[in-house]
Scaffold this active site. Structure first.
Site, short mmCIF file in Angstrom:
data_model
loop_
_atom_site.label_atom_id
_atom_site.label_comp_id
_atom_site.label_asym_id
_atom_site.label_seq_id
_atom_site.Cartn_x
_atom_site.Cartn_y
_atom_site.Cartn_z
N GLY A 192 -30.82 -21.05 11.80
CA GLY A 192 -29.37 -21.12 11.62
C GLY A 192 -28.90 -21.86 10.39
N ASP B 93 -38.55 -34.57 18.37
CA ASP B 93 -37.38 -34.30 19.22
C ASP B 93 -36.38 -35.42 18.98
OD1 ASP B 93 -35.52 -34.06 21.27
OD2 ASP B 93 -37.01 -33.41 22.73
N ASN C 253 -27.39 -31.96 11.23
CA ASN C 253 -27.07 -30.60 11.68
C ASN C 253 -27.67 -30.29 13.06
OD1 ASN C 253 -26.63 -27.54 11.26
ND2 ASN C 253 -28.86 -27.73 11.45
N SER D 63 -17.68 -29.18 14.66
CA SER D 63 -17.36 -27.85 15.19
C SER D 63 -15.86 -27.76 15.47
CB SER D 63 -18.11 -27.66 16.51
OG SER D 63 -17.65 -26.51 17.19
N TYR E 97 -19.99 -30.25 25.69
CA TYR E 97 -20.25 -29.88 24.28
C TYR E 97 -19.08 -30.32 23.40
CZ TYR E 97 -21.13 -27.25 20.03
OH TYR E 97 -21.33 -26.91 18.70
N LYS F 201 -18.86 -33.11 20.26
CA LYS F 201 -18.39 -32.86 18.89
C LYS F 201 -17.15 -33.71 18.58
CE LYS F 201 -21.61 -30.06 17.45
NZ LYS F 201 -22.54 -30.46 16.38
N GLU G 281 -28.85 -18.92 16.24
CA GLU G 281 -29.47 -18.92 17.58
C GLU G 281 -28.64 -19.72 18.59
OE1 GLU G 281 -33.57 -20.10 17.22
OE2 GLU G 281 -33.96 -18.59 15.68
N PHE G 282 -27.50 -20.25 18.13
CA PHE G 282 -26.68 -21.14 18.95
C PHE G 282 -26.34 -20.55 20.33
CE2 PHE G 282 -22.41 -22.49 20.28
CZ PHE G 282 -22.52 -23.87 20.28
#
Ligand code: NDP
Ligand code: 8X3
Length: 252
Positions: free
Chosen positions: A13, A60, A87, A140, A153, A157, A189-190
């Protein structure tokens, strides 16, 4: 001497696309992610196409011990990081706040907030004595709007936005630039990750819309990092033409 950028989440991405735009600008890169095979492939591709040097770090970002260990292994000549692109991130699921999704919520909080914060703290320690640096946080439209099934989510953000504003203030006297880039829908791929690998659900997100591409966002990153030293772009909100905000999308 070539500048150095560290890009988290460079295995797909936006991060992967940014690794190409910054390689094209002759940056040497530190690229991170959990998928070692992809990191190796991207390193090989970049070094042969652009002639820059690429260091891969596989860890990770949710785990402080893995992150610390990876950063401790960065050779000293690579620690002069000019640009940090925060990112790496994800959305997991669309459960509502009364539904059972604790593991998914923890994963989003640990990756999007705690991971970003822990890694930034370590890299900023190297930037402060050099009195130079630029941090670009990928936020976002979810950091501005809150939508059904997206509370955690969106919360993550919103937190990225607060952290970005705080960084800008804390780093003002250290001559370190801080930028937030907030995209709307980007075809990466989000959505596949959000829907646990369900391709039909992922494709539905983009039905009737031409979403942003990862390259569109990478070009915004290129713009902010190539401004003259006295210019700081605080914020960019970049949307597909067919999407006004998280609630209004015109689908053909
Ligand atoms: P992708 O899923 O394509 O890429 C996400 C990247 O994050 C991958 O490289 C992945 O690497 C990395 N990552 C995820 N979890 C971890 C982890 N625990 N540790 C280390 N790396 C991790 O999605 P995007 O490129 O779209 O996402 C990039 C950023 O853009 C995210 O922060 C996302 O929230 C944001 N964004 C995306 C939008 C969209 O519509 N696509 C819109 C607005 C913002 P690996 O799996 O190898 O670990
Ligand atoms: C990704 C965009 O609208 O799915 O951050 O939250 S959205």
């Amino acid at each position: 001497m070539n500048k150095i950028a560290l890009i988290t989440g460079a295995t797909s991405g936006i991060g992967e696309a940014t690794s190409r735009t910054l390689s094209n600008l002759k940056y040497n890169l530190i690229i991170t992610g959990r998928r070692e095979d992809r990191l190796a492939k991207i390193k090989q591709e970049l070094e042969s196409n652009y002639g820059n040097s690429v260091l891969t770090l596989c860890f990770d970002i949710q785990l402080e011990n893995e992150t610390s260990e990876a950063l401790a292994n960065i050779p000293s000549k690579w620690r002069k990081i000019d640009v940090l692109i925060n990112n790496a991130g994800l959305a997991s699921g669309t459960e509502k706040v009364y539904e059972e999704a604790w593991d998914k919520w923890s994963q989003m909080i640990d990756t999007n907030i705690k991971g970003l914060l822990f890694l930034s703290k370590e890299i900023i320690k190297w930037m402060v004595p050099r009195k130079t640096g630029h941090i670009v946080n990928i936020s976002s439209i979810a950091g501005i709007n809150v939508y059904e099934g997206g509370s955690i989510y969106c919360a993550s953000k919103h937190a990225v936005n607060a952290i970005t504003k705080g960084m800008r203030i804390d780093l003002l006297k250290h001559n370190i630039r801080v930028t937030s880039i907030s995209p709307g829908m980007v075809d990466t791929e989000f959505s596949l990750v959000r829907f646990g690998g369900d391709e039909t659900q992922a494709q539905n997100v983009y039905q009737g819309v031409t979403p942003l591409s990862a390259i569109d966002v990478a070009e915004s990153i290129e713009f902010v990092v190539t401004r003259p030293p006295h210019v700081n772009i605080n914020d960019i909100l970049i949307m597909p033409t067919q999407q006004a905000d998280a609630y209004n999308t015109y689908r053909k």
